[in-house]
Motif scaffolding. Structure first.
Motif, PDB file in Angstrom:
ATOM      1  N   ASP A   1       0.865  -1.178   0.000  1.00  0.00           N
ATOM      2  CA  ASP A   1       0.000   0.000   0.000  1.00  0.00           C
ATOM      3  C   ASP A   1       0.899   1.225   0.000  1.00  0.00           C
ATOM      4  OD1 ASP A   1      -2.567  -1.205   0.081  1.00  0.00           O
ATOM      5  OD2 ASP A   1      -2.256  -1.697   2.193  1.00  0.00           O
ATOM      6  N   LEU A   2       0.705   2.107  -0.983  1.00  0.00           N
ATOM      7  CA  LEU A   2       1.570   3.270  -1.127  1.00  0.00           C
ATOM      8  C   LEU A   2       0.815   4.546  -0.778  1.00  0.00           C
ATOM      9  CD1 LEU A   2       3.342   2.397  -4.487  1.00  0.00           C
ATOM     10  CD2 LEU A   2       4.348   2.354  -2.204  1.00  0.00           C
ATOM     11  N   PRO A   3       1.424   5.426   0.026  1.00  0.00           N
ATOM     12  CA  PRO A   3       0.759   6.675   0.398  1.00  0.00           C
ATOM     13  C   PRO A   3       0.812   7.715  -0.718  1.00  0.00           C
ATOM     14  CG  PRO A   3       2.923   6.550   1.426  1.00  0.00           C
ATOM     15  CD  PRO A   3       2.708   5.230   0.724  1.00  0.00           C
ATOM     16  N   ARG A   4      -0.275   8.460  -0.843  1.00  0.00           N
ATOM     17  CA  ARG A   4      -0.370   9.595  -1.758  1.00  0.00           C
ATOM     18  C   ARG A   4      -0.738  10.827  -0.947  1.00  0.00           C
ATOM     19  NH1 ARG A   4      -1.681   9.079  -7.068  1.00  0.00           N
ATOM     20  NH2 ARG A   4      -3.503  10.436  -6.887  1.00  0.00           N
ATOM     21  N   ALA A   5      -0.326  11.972  -1.415  1.00  0.00           N
ATOM     22  CA  ALA A   5      -0.601  13.207  -0.693  1.00  0.00           C
ATOM     23  C   ALA A   5      -1.293  14.212  -1.605  1.00  0.00           C
ATOM     24  CB  ALA A   5       0.692  13.807  -0.151  1.00  0.00           C
ATOM     25  N   ALA A   6      -2.312  14.894  -1.074  1.00  0.00           N
ATOM     26  CA  ALA A   6      -2.922  16.029  -1.761  1.00  0.00           C
ATOM     27  C   ALA A   6      -2.025  17.229  -1.516  1.00  0.00           C
ATOM     28  CB  ALA A   6      -4.323  16.280  -1.231  1.00  0.00           C
ATOM     29  N   VAL A   7      -1.569  17.874  -2.588  1.00  0.00           N
ATOM     30  CA  VAL A   7      -0.569  18.934  -2.449  1.00  0.00           C
ATOM     31  C   VAL A   7      -0.887  20.117  -3.360  1.00  0.00           C
ATOM     32  CG1 VAL A   7       1.316  17.404  -1.745  1.00  0.00           C
ATOM     33  CG2 VAL A   7       0.913  17.824  -4.184  1.00  0.00           C
ATOM     34  N   ALA A   8      -0.313  21.256  -2.988  1.00  0.00           N
ATOM     35  CA  ALA A   8      -0.342  22.461  -3.821  1.00  0.00           C
ATOM     36  C   ALA A   8       0.964  23.199  -3.571  1.00  0.00           C
ATOM     37  CB  ALA A   8      -1.531  23.345  -3.475  1.00  0.00           C
ATOM     38  N   SER A   9       1.300  24.106  -4.457  1.00  0.00           N
ATOM     39  CA  SER A   9       2.522  24.878  -4.264  1.00  0.00           C
ATOM     40  C   SER A   9       2.363  25.810  -3.071  1.00  0.00           C
ATOM     41  CB  SER A   9       2.857  25.688  -5.511  1.00  0.00           C
ATOM     42  OG  SER A   9       1.967  26.784  -5.648  1.00  0.00           O
ATOM     43  N   ALA A  10       3.496  26.199  -2.488  1.00  0.00           N
ATOM     44  CA  ALA A  10       3.460  27.058  -1.300  1.00  0.00           C
ATOM     45  C   ALA A  10       2.825  28.409  -1.598  1.00  0.00           C
ATOM     46  CB  ALA A  10       4.875  27.252  -0.768  1.00  0.00           C
ATOM     47  N   GLY A  11       2.819  28.829  -2.859  1.00  0.00           N
ATOM     48  CA  GLY A  11       2.227  30.105  -3.214  1.00  0.00           C
ATOM     49  C   GLY A  11       0.801  30.025  -3.711  1.00  0.00           C
ATOM     50  N   HIS A  12       0.252  28.835  -3.759  1.00  0.00           N
ATOM     51  CA  HIS A  12      -1.119  28.656  -4.251  1.00  0.00           C
ATOM     52  C   HIS A  12      -2.117  29.133  -3.190  1.00  0.00           C
ATOM     53  CE1 HIS A  12      -4.739  26.529  -5.664  1.00  0.00           C
ATOM     54  NE2 HIS A  12      -4.143  26.478  -6.841  1.00  0.00           N
ATOM     55  N   PRO A  13      -3.266  29.691  -3.598  1.00  0.00           N
ATOM     56  CA  PRO A  13      -4.261  30.151  -2.607  1.00  0.00           C
ATOM     57  C   PRO A  13      -4.681  29.071  -1.620  1.00  0.00           C
ATOM     58  CG  PRO A  13      -4.823  30.977  -4.789  1.00  0.00           C
ATOM     59  CD  PRO A  13      -3.665  30.044  -4.978  1.00  0.00           C
ATOM     60  N   LEU A  14      -4.702  27.801  -2.048  1.00  0.00           N
ATOM     61  CA  LEU A  14      -5.102  26.723  -1.134  1.00  0.00           C
ATOM     62  C   LEU A  14      -4.072  26.486  -0.035  1.00  0.00           C
ATOM     63  CD1 LEU A  14      -6.595  24.095  -3.623  1.00  0.00           C
ATOM     64  CD2 LEU A  14      -7.839  25.512  -1.985  1.00  0.00           C
ATOM     65  N   ALA A  15      -2.852  27.004  -0.221  1.00  0.00           N
ATOM     66  CA  ALA A  15      -1.824  26.807   0.806  1.00  0.00           C
ATOM     67  C   ALA A  15      -2.219  27.472   2.119  1.00  0.00           C
ATOM     68  CB  ALA A  15      -0.483  27.347   0.312  1.00  0.00           C
ATOM     69  N   ASP A  16      -3.029  28.510   2.079  1.00  0.00           N
ATOM     70  CA  ASP A  16      -3.478  29.161   3.314  1.00  0.00           C
ATOM     71  C   ASP A  16      -4.311  28.209   4.164  1.00  0.00           C
ATOM     72  OD1 ASP A  16      -2.228  31.525   2.663  1.00  0.00           O
ATOM     73  OD2 ASP A  16      -4.002  32.378   1.692  1.00  0.00           O
ATOM     74  N   TRP A  17      -5.103  27.359   3.511  1.00  0.00           N
ATOM     75  CA  TRP A  17      -5.885  26.366   4.244  1.00  0.00           C
ATOM     76  C   TRP A  17      -4.958  25.364   4.934  1.00  0.00           C
ATOM     77  CZ3 TRP A  17     -11.245  26.331   4.605  1.00  0.00           C
ATOM     78  CH2 TRP A  17     -11.913  27.272   3.797  1.00  0.00           C
ATOM     79  N   ALA A  18      -3.863  25.027   4.256  1.00  0.00           N
ATOM     80  CA  ALA A  18      -2.922  24.094   4.846  1.00  0.00           C
ATOM     81  C   ALA A  18      -2.271  24.700   6.085  1.00  0.00           C
ATOM     82  CB  ALA A  18      -1.849  23.730   3.825  1.00  0.00           C
ATOM     83  N   ARG A  19      -1.942  25.971   6.028  1.00  0.00           N
ATOM     84  CA  ARG A  19      -1.294  26.625   7.171  1.00  0.00           C
ATOM     85  C   ARG A  19      -2.264  26.750   8.348  1.00  0.00           C
ATOM     86  NH1 ARG A  19       0.255  29.923   2.631  1.00  0.00           N
ATOM     87  NH2 ARG A  19       2.379  29.349   1.974  1.00  0.00           N
ATOM     88  N   ARG A  20      -3.545  26.955   8.042  1.00  0.00           N
ATOM     89  CA  ARG A  20      -4.545  27.055   9.107  1.00  0.00           C
ATOM     90  C   ARG A  20      -5.048  25.688   9.563  1.00  0.00           C
ATOM     91  NH1 ARG A  20      -9.244  29.842   7.056  1.00  0.00           N
ATOM     92  NH2 ARG A  20      -8.422  29.836   4.949  1.00  0.00           N
ATOM     93  N   LYS A  21      -4.660  24.634   8.784  1.00  0.00           N
ATOM     94  CA  LYS A  21      -5.092  23.269   9.074  1.00  0.00           C
ATOM     95  C   LYS A  21      -6.611  23.154   9.102  1.00  0.00           C
ATOM     96  CE  LYS A  21      -0.869  22.052  11.519  1.00  0.00           C
ATOM     97  NZ  LYS A  21      -0.258  21.512  12.745  1.00  0.00           N
ATOM     98  N   ALA A  22      -7.262  23.989   8.301  1.00  0.00           N
ATOM     99  CA  ALA A  22      -8.723  23.943   8.210  1.00  0.00           C
ATOM    100  C   ALA A  22      -9.130  22.930   7.151  1.00  0.00           C
ATOM    101  CB  ALA A  22      -9.256  25.324   7.841  1.00  0.00           C
ATOM    102  N   PRO A  23     -10.078  22.062   7.429  1.00  0.00           N
ATOM    103  CA  PRO A  23     -10.473  21.036   6.449  1.00  0.00           C
ATOM    104  C   PRO A  23     -10.959  21.660   5.144  1.00  0.00           C
ATOM    105  CG  PRO A  23     -11.408  20.564   8.602  1.00  0.00           C
ATOM    106  CD  PRO A  23     -10.844  21.949   8.683  1.00  0.00           C
ATOM    107  N   LEU A  24     -10.466  21.138   4.059  1.00  0.00           N
ATOM    108  CA  LEU A  24     -10.856  21.601   2.728  1.00  0.00           C
ATOM    109  C   LEU A  24     -11.974  20.707   2.202  1.00  0.00           C
ATOM    110  CD1 LEU A  24      -7.476  22.438   0.961  1.00  0.00           C
ATOM    111  CD2 LEU A  24      -9.507  23.881   0.916  1.00  0.00           C
ATOM    112  N   LYS A  25     -13.139  21.312   1.979  1.00  0.00           N
ATOM    113  CA  LYS A  25     -14.264  20.557   1.444  1.00  0.00           C
ATOM    114  C   LYS A  25     -14.456  20.891  -0.027  1.00  0.00           C
ATOM    115  CE  LYS A  25     -16.430  20.175   5.958  1.00  0.00           C
ATOM    116  NZ  LYS A  25     -17.654  20.362   6.774  1.00  0.00           N
ATOM    117  N   ARG A  26     -15.354  20.172  -0.659  1.00  0.00           N
ATOM    118  CA  ARG A  26     -15.532  20.343  -2.102  1.00  0.00           C
ATOM    119  C   ARG A  26     -15.859  21.782  -2.481  1.00  0.00           C
ATOM    120  NH1 ARG A  26     -16.864  15.559  -5.666  1.00  0.00           N
ATOM    121  NH2 ARG A  26     -16.312  13.710  -4.450  1.00  0.00           N
TER     122      ARG A  26
END
Length: 306
Positions: free
Chosen positions: A166-191
Protein backbone atom coordinates in the motif's frame (compact mmCIF):
# COMPACT_ATOMS: atom_id res chain seq x y z
CA UNK A 1 45.58 -19.10 -38.44
CA UNK A 2 44.30 -19.87 -34.94
CA UNK A 3 42.12 -22.87 -35.76
CA UNK A 4 43.95 -25.08 -33.26
CA UNK A 5 43.70 -22.54 -30.41
CA UNK A 6 41.73 -23.98 -27.50
CA UNK A 7 40.03 -22.51 -24.47
CA UNK A 8 41.90 -25.02 -22.36
CA UNK A 9 45.22 -23.56 -23.50
CA UNK A 10 43.98 -20.10 -22.58
CA UNK A 11 42.90 -21.30 -19.13
CA UNK A 12 46.35 -22.80 -18.54
CA UNK A 13 48.00 -19.57 -19.71
CA UNK A 14 45.93 -17.49 -17.30
CA UNK A 15 46.56 -19.93 -14.45
CA UNK A 16 50.35 -19.80 -14.92
CA UNK A 17 50.29 -16.00 -15.17
CA UNK A 18 48.19 -15.65 -12.01
CA UNK A 19 49.96 -18.27 -9.86
CA UNK A 20 53.51 -17.43 -11.02
CA UNK A 21 54.68 -20.95 -11.82
CA UNK A 22 53.88 -24.05 -13.82
CA UNK A 23 53.83 -26.10 -10.62
CA UNK A 24 51.29 -23.82 -8.89
CA UNK A 25 49.15 -23.70 -12.03
CA UNK A 26 49.16 -27.50 -12.13
CA UNK A 27 47.95 -27.62 -8.53
CA UNK A 28 45.16 -25.11 -9.27
CA UNK A 29 44.07 -27.00 -12.39
CA UNK A 30 44.56 -30.44 -10.78
CA UNK A 31 46.91 -31.63 -13.49
CA UNK A 32 50.45 -32.88 -13.71
CA UNK A 33 53.06 -30.21 -14.36
CA UNK A 34 54.08 -31.73 -17.69
CA UNK A 35 50.51 -31.25 -19.00
CA UNK A 36 50.68 -27.55 -18.10
CA UNK A 37 54.05 -27.17 -19.84
CA UNK A 38 52.71 -28.98 -22.91
CA UNK A 39 49.62 -26.71 -23.09
CA UNK A 40 51.75 -23.55 -22.87
CA UNK A 41 54.16 -24.80 -25.52
CA UNK A 42 51.22 -25.59 -27.81
CA UNK A 43 49.68 -22.16 -27.26
CA UNK A 44 52.98 -20.40 -27.98
CA UNK A 45 53.41 -22.45 -31.14
CA UNK A 46 49.87 -21.61 -32.27
CA UNK A 47 50.27 -17.88 -31.55
CA UNK A 48 53.81 -17.69 -32.87
CA UNK A 49 55.09 -15.75 -29.84
CA UNK A 50 56.78 -16.57 -26.53
CA UNK A 51 54.47 -15.94 -23.59
CA UNK A 52 56.94 -16.53 -20.76
CA UNK A 53 60.61 -15.86 -20.10
CA UNK A 54 61.95 -19.15 -18.72
CA UNK A 55 65.56 -18.06 -18.07
CA UNK A 56 65.01 -17.48 -14.35
CA UNK A 57 63.92 -19.81 -11.56
CA UNK A 58 60.30 -18.92 -12.17
CA UNK A 59 58.58 -18.18 -15.48
CA UNK A 60 57.97 -14.47 -16.02
CA UNK A 61 55.45 -13.05 -18.44
CA UNK A 62 57.16 -11.76 -21.56
CA UNK A 63 56.15 -8.46 -23.13
CA UNK A 64 54.00 -10.43 -25.57
CA UNK A 65 52.49 -12.41 -22.71
CA UNK A 66 51.54 -9.26 -20.82
CA UNK A 67 49.98 -7.81 -23.98
CA UNK A 68 47.89 -10.94 -24.60
CA UNK A 69 46.86 -11.80 -21.03
CA UNK A 70 43.91 -9.38 -20.81
CA UNK A 71 42.63 -10.57 -24.19
CA UNK A 72 42.86 -14.20 -23.08
CA UNK A 73 40.89 -13.42 -19.94
CA UNK A 74 38.24 -11.61 -21.97
CA UNK A 75 37.88 -14.59 -24.32
CA UNK A 76 37.41 -16.93 -21.35
CA UNK A 77 34.77 -14.62 -19.86
CA UNK A 78 32.94 -14.53 -23.18
CA UNK A 79 33.05 -18.32 -23.40
CA UNK A 80 31.71 -18.67 -19.86
CA UNK A 81 28.94 -16.18 -20.65
CA UNK A 82 28.07 -18.16 -23.77
CA UNK A 83 27.77 -21.37 -21.75
CA UNK A 84 25.66 -19.65 -19.09
CA UNK A 85 23.36 -18.18 -21.72
CA UNK A 86 22.95 -21.54 -23.45
CA UNK A 87 22.21 -23.19 -20.11
CA UNK A 88 19.62 -20.54 -19.29
CA UNK A 89 17.98 -20.89 -22.71
CA UNK A 90 17.73 -24.60 -22.08
CA UNK A 91 15.87 -23.79 -18.87
CA UNK A 92 13.40 -21.59 -20.76
CA UNK A 93 15.02 -18.19 -20.19
CA UNK A 94 13.14 -15.41 -21.91
CA UNK A 95 15.15 -13.41 -24.46
CA UNK A 96 13.00 -10.36 -23.65
CA UNK A 97 10.73 -9.16 -20.87
CA UNK A 98 8.14 -6.37 -21.23
CA UNK A 99 7.03 -4.59 -18.05
CA UNK A 100 4.10 -2.17 -17.76
CA UNK A 101 4.72 0.05 -14.74
CA UNK A 102 2.09 2.08 -12.92
CA UNK A 103 3.43 5.59 -12.13
CA UNK A 104 2.26 5.20 -8.51
CA UNK A 105 4.97 2.60 -7.93
CA UNK A 106 8.26 4.10 -6.69
CA UNK A 107 10.87 4.13 -9.44
CA UNK A 108 13.67 3.34 -6.93
CA UNK A 109 11.82 0.11 -6.08
CA UNK A 110 11.55 -0.80 -9.75
CA UNK A 111 15.20 0.08 -10.36
CA UNK A 112 16.36 -2.15 -7.49
CA UNK A 113 14.33 -5.09 -8.80
CA UNK A 114 15.50 -4.59 -12.39
CA UNK A 115 19.10 -4.29 -11.24
CA UNK A 116 18.81 -7.74 -9.64
CA UNK A 117 17.29 -9.09 -12.84
CA UNK A 118 20.14 -7.74 -14.96
CA UNK A 119 22.74 -9.11 -12.55
CA UNK A 120 21.23 -12.61 -12.69
CA UNK A 121 20.32 -12.64 -16.40
CA UNK A 122 22.41 -10.02 -18.23
CA UNK A 123 21.33 -11.24 -21.68
CA UNK A 124 17.61 -10.64 -21.11
CA UNK A 125 16.41 -7.50 -22.89
CA UNK A 126 13.89 -5.41 -20.92
CA UNK A 127 11.36 -2.90 -22.14
CA UNK A 128 9.36 -0.96 -19.57
CA UNK A 129 6.85 1.83 -19.99
CA UNK A 130 4.49 3.89 -17.87
CA UNK A 131 0.94 2.51 -17.75
CA UNK A 132 -1.42 4.35 -15.36
CA UNK A 133 -4.66 2.92 -13.97
CA UNK A 134 -6.19 0.35 -16.34
CA UNK A 135 -3.50 0.69 -19.01
CA UNK A 136 -1.29 -1.95 -17.39
CA UNK A 137 -4.14 -4.46 -17.22
CA UNK A 138 -5.07 -3.68 -20.82
CA UNK A 139 -1.47 -4.36 -21.88
CA UNK A 140 -1.68 -7.80 -20.25
CA UNK A 141 -5.07 -8.52 -21.80
CA UNK A 142 -3.69 -7.63 -25.22
CA UNK A 143 -0.48 -9.63 -24.58
CA UNK A 144 1.70 -6.55 -25.00
CA UNK A 145 3.61 -7.21 -21.79
CA UNK A 146 4.80 -10.09 -19.64
CA UNK A 147 4.28 -8.44 -16.26
CA UNK A 148 2.48 -5.36 -14.98
CA UNK A 149 2.83 -3.41 -11.77
CA UNK A 150 -0.59 -1.85 -11.35
CA UNK A 151 -2.83 -0.01 -8.92
CA UNK A 152 -5.94 -1.02 -10.90
CA UNK A 153 -7.83 -3.85 -9.21
CA UNK A 154 -9.95 -4.68 -12.24
CA UNK A 155 -11.62 -8.13 -12.05
CA UNK A 156 -10.49 -10.39 -14.88
CA UNK A 157 -10.20 -14.18 -14.48
CA UNK A 158 -7.44 -14.19 -17.09
CA UNK A 159 -5.23 -11.94 -14.93
CA UNK A 160 -3.52 -13.00 -11.69
CA UNK A 161 -2.88 -10.22 -9.14
CA UNK A 162 -0.28 -10.51 -6.39
CA UNK A 163 -0.29 -7.83 -3.68
CA UNK A 164 2.91 -5.81 -3.36
CA UNK A 165 2.23 -2.90 -0.99
CA UNK A 166 0.00 0.00 0.00
CA UNK A 167 1.57 3.27 -1.13
CA UNK A 168 0.76 6.67 0.40
CA UNK A 169 -0.37 9.60 -1.76
CA UNK A 170 -0.60 13.21 -0.69
CA UNK A 171 -2.92 16.03 -1.76
CA UNK A 172 -0.57 18.93 -2.45
CA UNK A 173 -0.34 22.46 -3.82
CA UNK A 174 2.52 24.88 -4.26
CA UNK A 175 3.46 27.06 -1.30
CA UNK A 176 2.23 30.11 -3.21
CA UNK A 177 -1.12 28.66 -4.25
CA UNK A 178 -4.26 30.15 -2.61
CA UNK A 179 -5.10 26.72 -1.13
CA UNK A 180 -1.82 26.81 0.81
CA UNK A 181 -3.48 29.16 3.31
CA UNK A 182 -5.89 26.37 4.24
CA UNK A 183 -2.92 24.09 4.85
CA UNK A 184 -1.29 26.63 7.17
CA UNK A 185 -4.54 27.06 9.11
CA UNK A 186 -5.09 23.27 9.07
CA UNK A 187 -8.72 23.94 8.21
CA UNK A 188 -10.47 21.04 6.45
CA UNK A 189 -10.86 21.60 2.73
CA UNK A 190 -14.26 20.56 1.44
CA UNK A 191 -15.53 20.34 -2.10
CA UNK A 192 -16.98 23.83 -1.99
CA UNK A 193 -13.55 25.29 -1.15
CA UNK A 194 -11.92 23.23 -3.89
CA UNK A 195 -14.53 24.11 -6.51
CA UNK A 196 -12.83 27.29 -7.63
CA UNK A 197 -9.38 25.74 -8.02
CA UNK A 198 -8.02 23.71 -10.89
CA UNK A 199 -7.17 20.07 -10.17
CA UNK A 200 -4.42 18.38 -12.16
CA UNK A 201 -5.18 14.71 -12.92
CA UNK A 202 -3.73 11.79 -14.86
CA UNK A 203 -6.61 10.02 -16.68
CA UNK A 204 -6.78 6.35 -17.56
CA UNK A 205 -5.59 5.98 -21.17
CA UNK A 206 -7.37 2.63 -21.41
CA UNK A 207 -11.11 2.03 -21.78
CA UNK A 208 -11.27 -0.24 -18.74
CA UNK A 209 -12.39 2.49 -16.35
CA UNK A 210 -14.22 4.69 -18.85
CA UNK A 211 -16.47 7.23 -17.15
CA UNK A 212 -14.87 6.73 -13.72
CA UNK A 213 -12.96 9.37 -11.80
CA UNK A 214 -10.53 8.56 -9.00
CA UNK A 215 -9.96 11.24 -6.37
CA UNK A 216 -11.28 14.03 -8.61
CA UNK A 217 -12.99 16.63 -6.39
CA UNK A 218 -12.73 19.89 -8.34
CA UNK A 219 -15.13 20.49 -11.24
CA UNK A 220 -12.33 22.18 -13.17
CA UNK A 221 -9.56 19.79 -14.25
CA UNK A 222 -6.54 19.70 -16.48
CA UNK A 223 -5.51 16.27 -17.70
CA UNK A 224 -1.88 15.31 -18.24
CA UNK A 225 -0.22 12.12 -19.40
CA UNK A 226 2.11 11.38 -16.48
CA UNK A 227 2.91 12.19 -12.86
CA UNK A 228 6.11 14.11 -13.64
CA UNK A 229 4.15 16.60 -15.75
CA UNK A 230 1.47 16.74 -13.07
CA UNK A 231 4.08 17.44 -10.40
CA UNK A 232 5.70 20.19 -12.49
CA UNK A 233 2.36 21.97 -13.00
CA UNK A 234 1.50 21.72 -9.31
CA UNK A 235 4.92 22.99 -8.21
CA UNK A 236 4.45 25.78 -10.74
CA UNK A 237 1.22 26.86 -9.04
CA UNK A 238 -1.14 25.92 -11.88
CA UNK A 239 -3.39 23.76 -9.71
CA UNK A 240 -3.53 21.18 -6.96
CA UNK A 241 -3.61 17.39 -7.05
CA UNK A 242 -2.79 14.00 -5.53
CA UNK A 243 0.69 12.58 -6.05
CA UNK A 244 2.62 9.59 -4.70
CA UNK A 245 4.35 10.67 -1.50
CA UNK A 246 7.70 9.25 -2.65
CA UNK A 247 7.59 11.60 -5.66
CA UNK A 248 6.98 14.80 -3.66
CA UNK A 249 8.91 14.18 -0.44
CA UNK A 250 11.79 16.44 -1.49
CA UNK A 251 9.36 19.18 -2.59
CA UNK A 252 7.56 19.01 0.75
CA UNK A 253 10.83 19.08 2.69
CA UNK A 254 12.08 22.06 0.68
CA UNK A 255 8.81 23.97 1.12
CA UNK A 256 7.96 24.02 -2.59
CA UNK A 257 4.80 22.06 -1.88
CA UNK A 258 2.44 21.85 1.10
CA UNK A 259 -0.03 19.16 2.04
CA UNK A 260 -3.69 20.03 1.74
CA UNK A 261 -6.08 18.89 4.52
CA UNK A 262 -8.75 17.65 2.10
CA UNK A 263 -11.76 16.64 4.17
CA UNK A 264 -12.55 13.58 2.06
CA UNK A 265 -9.03 12.33 2.63
CA UNK A 266 -7.08 11.98 5.88
CA UNK A 267 -6.39 15.19 7.88
CA UNK A 268 -2.92 15.37 6.33
CA UNK A 269 -4.39 14.93 2.84
CA UNK A 270 -3.00 11.42 2.65
CA UNK A 271 -4.59 8.44 0.94
CA UNK A 272 -3.31 4.98 0.09
CA UNK A 273 -3.30 3.06 -3.13
CA UNK A 274 -2.94 -0.71 -3.24
CA UNK A 275 -0.35 -1.92 -5.76
CA UNK A 276 -0.13 -5.38 -7.34
CA UNK A 277 2.16 -7.25 -9.68
CA UNK A 278 0.05 -8.88 -12.37
CA UNK A 279 0.51 -11.50 -15.07
CA UNK A 280 -1.65 -13.58 -17.38
CA UNK A 281 -3.03 -16.71 -15.73
CA UNK A 282 -2.61 -18.71 -18.94
CA UNK A 283 1.09 -17.95 -19.46
CA UNK A 284 3.83 -19.66 -17.46
CA UNK A 285 6.48 -17.20 -16.34
CA UNK A 286 10.08 -17.91 -17.28
CA UNK A 287 13.09 -17.68 -14.94
CA UNK A 288 13.67 -13.95 -15.50
CA UNK A 289 10.02 -12.99 -14.90
CA UNK A 290 9.85 -15.17 -11.76
CA UNK A 291 13.00 -13.57 -10.39
CA UNK A 292 11.66 -10.08 -11.10
CA UNK A 293 8.37 -10.85 -9.32
CA UNK A 294 10.27 -12.16 -6.29
CA UNK A 295 12.51 -9.12 -6.16
CA UNK A 296 9.54 -6.74 -6.53
CA UNK A 297 7.95 -8.47 -3.54
CA UNK A 298 11.16 -8.10 -1.54
CA UNK A 299 11.74 -4.40 -2.21
CA UNK A 300 8.06 -3.61 -1.63
CA UNK A 301 7.95 -5.63 1.59
CA UNK A 302 10.98 -3.77 2.93
CA UNK A 303 8.99 -0.51 2.70
CA UNK A 304 5.50 -1.57 3.69
CA UNK A 305 4.05 0.56 6.49
CA UNK A 306 3.93 -1.29 9.80
Amino acid sequence: MLDALTLDQLRVFVAVAETGSFRAAAVRLRRVQSAVSYAIAGLESELGVSLFDRTGRRPELSANGRALLAHAKAMLLDADALRAHARALGEGLEPRLDLALDPQFPLPFAAAALRSLHSAYPTVQVQTWTAPLGAAIAALQERRCTLAVTAADIPDPAIDLDFLCDLPRAAVASAGHPLADWARRKAPLKRRELAGHLQIVVPDPSALTAGQDFGVLSPGTWRVSDNETKRALIVGGVGWGNLPLWLVQDDLAAGRLVRLPVAEFAPSGETYVRVFVACRADVALGPAARLLVDRLREVSGEHRPS
